[in-house]
Structures are given as C-alpha cells and as structure tokens.
Design a protein around this motif. Structure first.
Motif, short mmCIF file in Angstrom:
data_model
loop_
_atom_site.label_atom_id
_atom_site.label_comp_id
_atom_site.label_asym_id
_atom_site.label_seq_id
_atom_site.Cartn_x
_atom_site.Cartn_y
_atom_site.Cartn_z
N SER A 90 -20.27 -16.07 -11.99
CA SER A 90 -20.60 -15.19 -13.12
C SER A 90 -19.76 -15.51 -14.34
O SER A 90 -19.46 -14.63 -15.13
N ALA A 91 -19.37 -16.76 -14.49
CA ALA A 91 -18.51 -17.13 -15.61
C ALA A 91 -19.14 -16.72 -16.94
O ALA A 91 -18.45 -16.25 -17.83
N SER A 92 -20.45 -16.84 -17.02
CA SER A 92 -21.11 -16.49 -18.27
C SER A 92 -20.99 -15.00 -18.52
O SER A 92 -20.60 -14.55 -19.59
N ALA A 93 -21.28 -14.24 -17.47
CA ALA A 93 -21.29 -12.79 -17.61
C ALA A 93 -19.90 -12.24 -17.93
O ALA A 93 -19.75 -11.26 -18.63
N ALA A 94 -18.87 -12.91 -17.44
CA ALA A 94 -17.51 -12.40 -17.65
C ALA A 94 -17.05 -12.59 -19.10
O ALA A 94 -16.01 -12.09 -19.48
N GLY A 95 -17.85 -13.32 -19.88
CA GLY A 95 -17.53 -13.49 -21.30
C GLY A 95 -16.27 -14.31 -21.54
O GLY A 95 -15.55 -14.08 -22.50
N PHE A 96 -16.01 -15.27 -20.67
CA PHE A 96 -14.82 -16.09 -20.85
C PHE A 96 -14.96 -16.96 -22.10
O PHE A 96 -15.98 -17.59 -22.30
N ALA A 97 -13.93 -16.99 -22.90
CA ALA A 97 -13.93 -17.92 -24.03
C ALA A 97 -13.48 -19.27 -23.49
O ALA A 97 -12.70 -19.34 -22.55
N GLY A 98 -14.01 -20.34 -24.08
CA GLY A 98 -13.79 -21.69 -23.55
C GLY A 98 -12.33 -22.04 -23.32
O GLY A 98 -11.93 -22.39 -22.21
N ARG A 151 -23.85 -22.93 -15.01
CA ARG A 151 -23.75 -24.39 -15.06
C ARG A 151 -23.65 -24.87 -16.51
O ARG A 151 -22.81 -25.71 -16.84
N GLU A 152 -24.49 -24.29 -17.38
CA GLU A 152 -24.45 -24.68 -18.80
C GLU A 152 -23.07 -24.40 -19.37
O GLU A 152 -22.50 -25.19 -20.12
N ARG A 153 -22.52 -23.22 -19.01
CA ARG A 153 -21.22 -22.83 -19.50
C ARG A 153 -20.15 -23.83 -19.04
O ARG A 153 -19.33 -24.29 -19.82
N TYR A 154 -20.21 -24.19 -17.79
CA TYR A 154 -19.23 -25.16 -17.26
C TYR A 154 -19.34 -26.49 -18.00
O TYR A 154 -18.33 -27.09 -18.37
#
Ligand SMILES: Cc1cc2nc3c(=O)[nH]c(=O)nc-3n(C[C@H](O)[C@H](O)[C@H](O)COP(=O)(O)OP(=O)(O)OC[C@H]3O[C@@H](n4cnc5c(N)ncnc54)[C@H](O)[C@@H]3O)c2cc1C
Length: 434
Positions: A90-98, A151-154
C-alpha cells in the motif's frame, strides 16, 4: 512505576519453535545486581540493542530481560519475511513522498544487511534464503489495481519490480486463486524462531540474558531500580524494547493498540500433495491488502497467516476454522487434512505506522511500535538506539530521529470501537485477499 498490564501469554506455542529441537532457557540469575544497562524485552529490537551496546562498550555489563522464552514471543511467531518496506502493498495509499521513502528503505536495508552478516558470522542455521520468490499477490480486481499503482510508485522511486500474470502465478503456486503479482523489496525469508534463537545464543560476552523474567516495576529516574520476578537490579541506563508492553511503563499508552494475528502449518505433505503446490520447492505469497492472507511453502509444509483481532486472542477453535477456510479457498484440490500447529501472535500497531523511538527522559531509551515488519525494523532500530545512547552519530540515526512519532489515539471505549470498526471495514474491503 508498577505495571498492571501482563506480558502476553499465548494459547498455543509458536509452530516454528515447536519444529526446532528443545532449548534450555537461560535462567541463571547473575550474582551482581548492578548493570551499566538493562534492556527490557529480548525480541529482535532488544537483541539488537543489547548486542550493539556490548560492541560499542566491550567492558560494560548488560542485562537483557525477557518475560517469555526465546522463540516464543512475537519474534519467534511471525512469518519470517524480511521486508524492506512494511507498507509494500500500500505504498501509494500511505502517501509516502519519494525521498522520504527511499531513506526509510535505506534504514531497513541496513537492518537486513546487519542480520545477514550476523547469520554468516555466527553460522546461524535459520534457512536464510534470498532466491526464493516472495511475490505480493492480488486475488481481486481492486487488489490488482492497488498492486499496479504500488508498482508504478516503486518504479518512479527507481526500485525494480517484476510482474506476474495469473498463468505464471498458477505455475509457481499451483493455484488459480491469484490474478496478478509483483515482486520487489522482500530481501530474505527465514525460519523466524531459529533466527531469534541464533541471535540470542550468539550474544557478545558482556550481555547476560535472563529469560522467563518479567519486569514488574521501574523507578522514575537514573540510576533505575528494575523490579523483576527474580528480584531487583539497578542500572545506569534502561532500554525499553518490549513493544506493546511498553504501555505498562506508561509509554505510548495513547499511541499503540494490540492486534493479534494468526499462523498455522499444514502437516508434512506427501509427494503427491506437494506436487499440487506448484513447480518449485519453496515460495512466498504476500497479500495485496494488509488484512489479507500470507502464505509460504516451506519444504514439506504450507504456512498460512491471516486474521486480525483487537487486543484479545481469538478462541483456538475459531482461529483454526478461519485459517482452514482461507487455505481451502486457495487450494481446493488438497486433501482435507487438519492444520497441525495453530498459533496467535501480538503486535503493536500505531495509527500512522510510526514508532516511539529515542531518549524519552534522561537515560531511558525506547524503541517500540514495531507493527507487522519488526524483524528488519526492530533490528535496525535496536541497533540505532544503542548508538544514540553511546553518542555515535550517523546519517541513518539522523534519518531515524527526524521521523514523526505515533499519532494520538482517543481513549477507550472510543478507541476499541473505532479499531474494531476499522478491522471489519478493511476486512470487507480486502474481500478475497483474505
Ligand atoms: C503471526 C505474525 C506474523 C508476522 N509476520 C512478520 C513477518 O513476516 N515479517 C516481519 O518483519 N514481521 C512480522 N510480524 C511482526 C514481528 O513479529 C514483530 O514486528 C516483531 O516481533 C517485533 O519485534 P520486537 O523485538 O520489537 O518486539 P517483540 O518481538 O514483541 O518482543 C518484545 C519482547 O518483550 C518481552 N516483554 C514484554 N513485556 C515484558 C516485561 N514486562 N518484562 C520483560 N520482557 C517483556 C516479550 O516477551 C517479547 O519477547 C508478524 C507478527 C505475527 C504475530
């Protein structure tokens, strides 16, 4: 300060620990009562803190106390995934900044690297494996969309991923249950109780480990009086690494809740049954949703981990029924055998996934709140906590220290009602990922 809350006592032993040879708990009370440092809690966090303290000040005497035996706490009950990022699905959902995410992962990577080194140096036999495919899997369209976004976020952070189609997953796992998968960031799979034991049994000479010794009370200031079931000890510095049970010290009381999750092994499977579980000898399947089911094929058995309950362990019969159902849904062609070992484990969870970390008052150091990824996070945080206490500064420690602490939680009964509602809601959203 006297504690009212008891350290966890589980309904059943850890299935991982049961599979290992018998081990004698260390219960010899040291003759001296005065220590430079006392560490409370010998999970991955406490083991790392005690080891690092001994490395940095070889002459110091360190006492490491645990209420249970090594292999029987949450550190010996988990699924043995060494994850780089706890929010992987859920990296996207967690709103992590790069940039923040990359620093986070560097921190946890340092934990994996240290564990790898210790396993090699001390020849710890814990089935450490990095080549086994550990794939995050989606069984639902919603899960697939979430994984594709992750995946896109990664990729945007420069992290390589591999994609798996339904037919590739069927070939690997031997089930058509999953429709999509990605692989990245899980660095190793281990036998967690064996790793836990190996780390405890290879501690440096300056560390005295005392098992089956709960801490009942702690004085308010240094030098601290530490009251235990085996009498009192005195310490210049105390390290609180007992995870959720730090609440008993008045730490994180309005920041952490306890969530039980559950694991089970099938009996040893014969060749015909094993052939139904895909082409390869070992694999791991992580869920696309945090309320989902984790599985591993471990030589001759399957592991299944699922379920979440607030502050209370579910009845063993209910756990068995729940895990059997999730297993059958995925592998309907397998024989209707009973699960052989079924167990629960308790983890501390914070609302924002953050940890309580640092020197909370003079000479009282804390690292708790290890959620669902404490093998690697607990390890690196325990190490950094010792470095903080010894005045060693590094970029990793600075990165750790600038992180926010856990969010405030409302008092009971609001907290419990909210948490239970959230569990129900998320389980419903998870659907067939469970
Ligand atoms: C079923 C299950 C599956 C999981 N899967 C994974 C996974 O695959 N990968 C992963 O990274 N994480 C996983 N986790 C989470 C992981 O186990 C925890 O995050 C990790 O154990 C935290 O380590 P810790 O040392 O901070 O705390 P703990 O392991 O909880 O250790 C704290 C220790 O403190 C002791 N203690 C408590 N109170 C006292 C007291 N008053 N006096 C003395 N000692 C005390 C306890 O006995 C315990 O041994 C899973 C957890 C469960 C339950």
């Amino acid at each position: 300060m006297r504690f009212r809350e008891k350290a966890p006592a589980y309904a059943a032993p850890s299935g991982w620990n049961v599979l290992l040879p018998k081990r004698m708990a260390r219960e010899r009370v040291p003759s001296g009562r005065r220590f430079r440092s006392v560490v409370v809690g010998a999970g991955y966090t406490g083991l790392a803190a005690a080891r690092r303290l001994a490395e940095l000040a070889p002459g110091d005497e360190i006492l490491l106390l645990d209420a249970a035996t090594i292999g029987e706490g949450a550190s010996g009950r988990n699924s043995g995934y060494l994850l780089i990022n706890p929010g992987e699905p859920s990296a996207s959902a967690a709103g992590f900044a790069g940039e923040w995410a990359v620093r986070q992962m560097a921190l946890v990577q340092a934990g994996v690297d240290w564990l790898r080194e210790l396993v090699a140096t001390h020849a710890i036999d814990c089935s450490w494996q990095e080549a086994v495919p550990a794939i995050t899997t989606a069984a639902t369209p919603r899960g697939e969309r979430s994984l594709a976004a992750t995946r896109e976020r990664y990729e945007s952070w420069g992290i390589a991923t591999e994609e798996y189609s339904a037919s590739e997953l069927r070939r690997i796992f031997g089930t058509g249950y999953y429709r999509y998968g990605i692989r990245s960031l899980t660095r190793a799979l281990v036998q967690p109780a064996a790793l836990h034991r190996g780390l405890a049994d290879s501690l440096p000479a300056g560390v005295t480990l005392l098992e089956n010794t709960p801490v009942h009370a702690l004085s308010d200031e240094a030098p601290f009086t530490v009251e235990t079931s085996r009498g009192e000890f005195v310490a210049d510095r105390v390290f609180i690494t007992n995870n959720l049970h730090a609440r008993a010290f008045g730490l994180g009381r309005d920041r952490m809740v306890g969530i039980y999750t559950y694991g089970a092994f099938t009996p040893e499977l014969d060749r015909d049954q094993l052939e139904l579980l895909g082409e390869i000898a070992e694999w791991g399947a992580l869920p696309a949703h945090r309320m989902g089911t984790t599985m591993r094929k471990i030589k001759t058995r399957l592991l299944i981990r699922s379920g979440d309950s607030y502050e209370r362990e579910l009845e063993p019969a209910a756990v068995r029924a729940m895990l059997t159902e999730h297993y059958r849904n995925r592998f309907p062609a397998m024989k209707a055998h009973e699960l052989e070992h079924v167990w629960g484990g308790l983890t501390a969870v914070t609302h924002n996934g953050a940890f309580l970390f640092g020197e909370v008052k003079p000479r009282l150091f804390v690292s708790v709140g290890c959620g669902g990824a404490g093998v690697t996070r607990g390890t690196i945080q325990g190490k950094l906590l010792a470095e903080l206490a010894c005045g060693l500064r590094s970029q990793l420690l600075r990165d750790r220290l600038v992180q926010n602490g856990p969010d405030w939680l409302p008092p009971e009964p609001l907290r419990g009602a909210g948490a239970k509602l959230q569990i129900c809601w998320e389980q419903w959203i998870a659907g067939a990922e469970r």
